[in-house]
Design a protein around this motif. Sequence first.
Motif, PDB file in Angstrom:
ATOM      1  N   PHE A 119      14.833   9.691   6.658  1.00 36.68           N
ATOM      2  CA  PHE A 119      13.789  10.708   6.698  1.00 36.68           C
ATOM      3  C   PHE A 119      13.558  11.189   8.117  1.00 36.68           C
ATOM      4  O   PHE A 119      13.937  10.535   9.087  1.00 36.68           O
ATOM      5  CB  PHE A 119      12.455  10.125   6.202  1.00 36.68           C
ATOM      6  N   CYS A 132      15.583   6.318  10.663  1.00 38.05           N
ATOM      7  CA  CYS A 132      15.082   7.690  10.540  1.00 38.05           C
ATOM      8  C   CYS A 132      14.962   8.352  11.914  1.00 38.05           C
ATOM      9  O   CYS A 132      15.240   7.740  12.939  1.00 38.05           O
ATOM     10  CB  CYS A 132      13.703   7.672   9.882  1.00 38.05           C
ATOM     11  N   ARG A 189       1.773   5.037   2.511  1.00 39.14           N
ATOM     12  CA  ARG A 189       1.578   3.885   3.377  1.00 39.14           C
ATOM     13  C   ARG A 189       0.160   3.846   3.950  1.00 39.14           C
ATOM     14  O   ARG A 189      -0.505   4.869   4.046  1.00 39.14           O
ATOM     15  CB  ARG A 189       2.566   3.961   4.541  1.00 39.14           C
ATOM     16  N   ALA A 242      16.824   6.286   2.333  1.00 37.03           N
ATOM     17  CA  ALA A 242      15.581   6.744   2.957  1.00 37.03           C
ATOM     18  C   ALA A 242      15.772   7.177   4.413  1.00 37.03           C
ATOM     19  O   ALA A 242      15.056   6.725   5.300  1.00 37.03           O
ATOM     20  CB  ALA A 242      14.500   5.670   2.845  1.00 37.03           C
ATOM     21  N   HIS A 271      10.124  11.732  10.014  1.00 37.80           N
ATOM     22  CA  HIS A 271       8.727  11.385   9.765  1.00 37.80           C
ATOM     23  C   HIS A 271       7.968  11.231  11.077  1.00 37.80           C
ATOM     24  O   HIS A 271       8.518  11.472  12.153  1.00 37.80           O
ATOM     25  CB  HIS A 271       8.628  10.135   8.886  1.00 37.80           C
ATOM     26  N   TYR A 285       4.396   8.068   7.051  1.00 40.83           N
ATOM     27  CA  TYR A 285       4.883   8.946   5.999  1.00 40.83           C
ATOM     28  C   TYR A 285       3.831   9.955   5.542  1.00 40.83           C
ATOM     29  O   TYR A 285       3.905  10.467   4.430  1.00 40.83           O
ATOM     30  CB  TYR A 285       5.364   8.135   4.794  1.00 40.83           C
ATOM     31  N   TRP A 321      10.215   4.706  -2.867  1.00 41.46           N
ATOM     32  CA  TRP A 321      11.611   5.072  -2.627  1.00 41.46           C
ATOM     33  C   TRP A 321      12.446   3.820  -2.853  1.00 41.46           C
ATOM     34  O   TRP A 321      12.247   2.812  -2.174  1.00 41.46           O
ATOM     35  CB  TRP A 321      11.799   5.596  -1.205  1.00 41.46           C
ATOM     36  N   VAL A 351       6.828  13.970   5.638  1.00 33.46           N
ATOM     37  CA  VAL A 351       8.189  13.442   5.574  1.00 33.46           C
ATOM     38  C   VAL A 351       9.173  14.524   5.132  1.00 33.46           C
ATOM     39  O   VAL A 351       8.997  15.116   4.061  1.00 33.46           O
ATOM     40  CB  VAL A 351       8.287  12.269   4.566  1.00 33.46           C
ATOM     41  N   LEU A 400       5.787   5.091  -0.397  1.00 39.67           N
ATOM     42  CA  LEU A 400       5.700   6.359   0.322  1.00 39.67           C
ATOM     43  C   LEU A 400       4.271   6.633   0.780  1.00 39.67           C
ATOM     44  O   LEU A 400       4.048   7.310   1.777  1.00 39.67           O
ATOM     45  CB  LEU A 400       6.223   7.503  -0.547  1.00 39.67           C
ATOM     46  N   THR A 459      12.894   3.480  15.008  1.00 35.00           N
ATOM     47  CA  THR A 459      12.738   3.483  13.552  1.00 35.00           C
ATOM     48  C   THR A 459      13.764   2.524  12.940  1.00 35.00           C
ATOM     49  O   THR A 459      14.559   1.909  13.644  1.00 35.00           O
ATOM     50  CB  THR A 459      12.971   4.892  12.983  1.00 35.00           C
ATOM     51  N   GLU A 512      10.398   1.084  -0.902  1.00 40.47           N
ATOM     52  CA  GLU A 512       9.423   1.392   0.141  1.00 40.47           C
ATOM     53  C   GLU A 512       8.296   2.168  -0.502  1.00 40.47           C
ATOM     54  O   GLU A 512       8.547   3.058  -1.315  1.00 40.47           O
ATOM     55  CB  GLU A 512      10.037   2.304   1.210  1.00 40.47           C
TER      56      GLU A 512
END
Length: 168
Positions: A128, A142, A101, A126, A130, A106, A75, A109, A99, A139, A97
């Motif tokens: 998200f 997110c 991981r 980003a 998650h 993630y 991302w 997501v 995705l 976070t 980033e």
Amino acid sequence: MTPDDLVLTPTGLRFQGRRFPVTIGRNGITTAKREGDGATPAGQHRIVGLLYRPDRIARTAVPRWAVPIGPQDLWCDAPDHTDYNHMVRAPFGDSHEKLRRADPLYDLVLITDWNWPWAVPGKGSAIFLHLQRRPGYPTAGCVAFRRADLFWVVNRLRPGARLIVRPH
């Protein structure tokens, strides 16, 4: 608001008559989101996608509209890049980033339309929904869920539903 909206409240996220404990950005909620500020943006954000790790989650455990995350999926979070706040593929030389991981954050997501599809440079990327690192751990902006809760939500959610985040 409709019953299909995800509504962030001071006591959790409300969806279809249930309330889920979630964590948000380490710097709370903001009405002036900036890249890297650690805050969750206030507003009404449509859910525009669902990603999952096919090596960790069975295809049958997620809705048909879920898209698998591949090893090269990234991302872009480089504000000056034309693909800012969009999925890109490796190799990719600008800031991004991964995705896919090593940790499970993630594995599942939901993508929001925050600053998308026509991203304003520096306005944040980003955002998200998650998985949590652990309960109560904030976070970078997110909204994060316990694993069982996020699975419950994604299997009842319709594309185009909204995440509603009100400033406190």
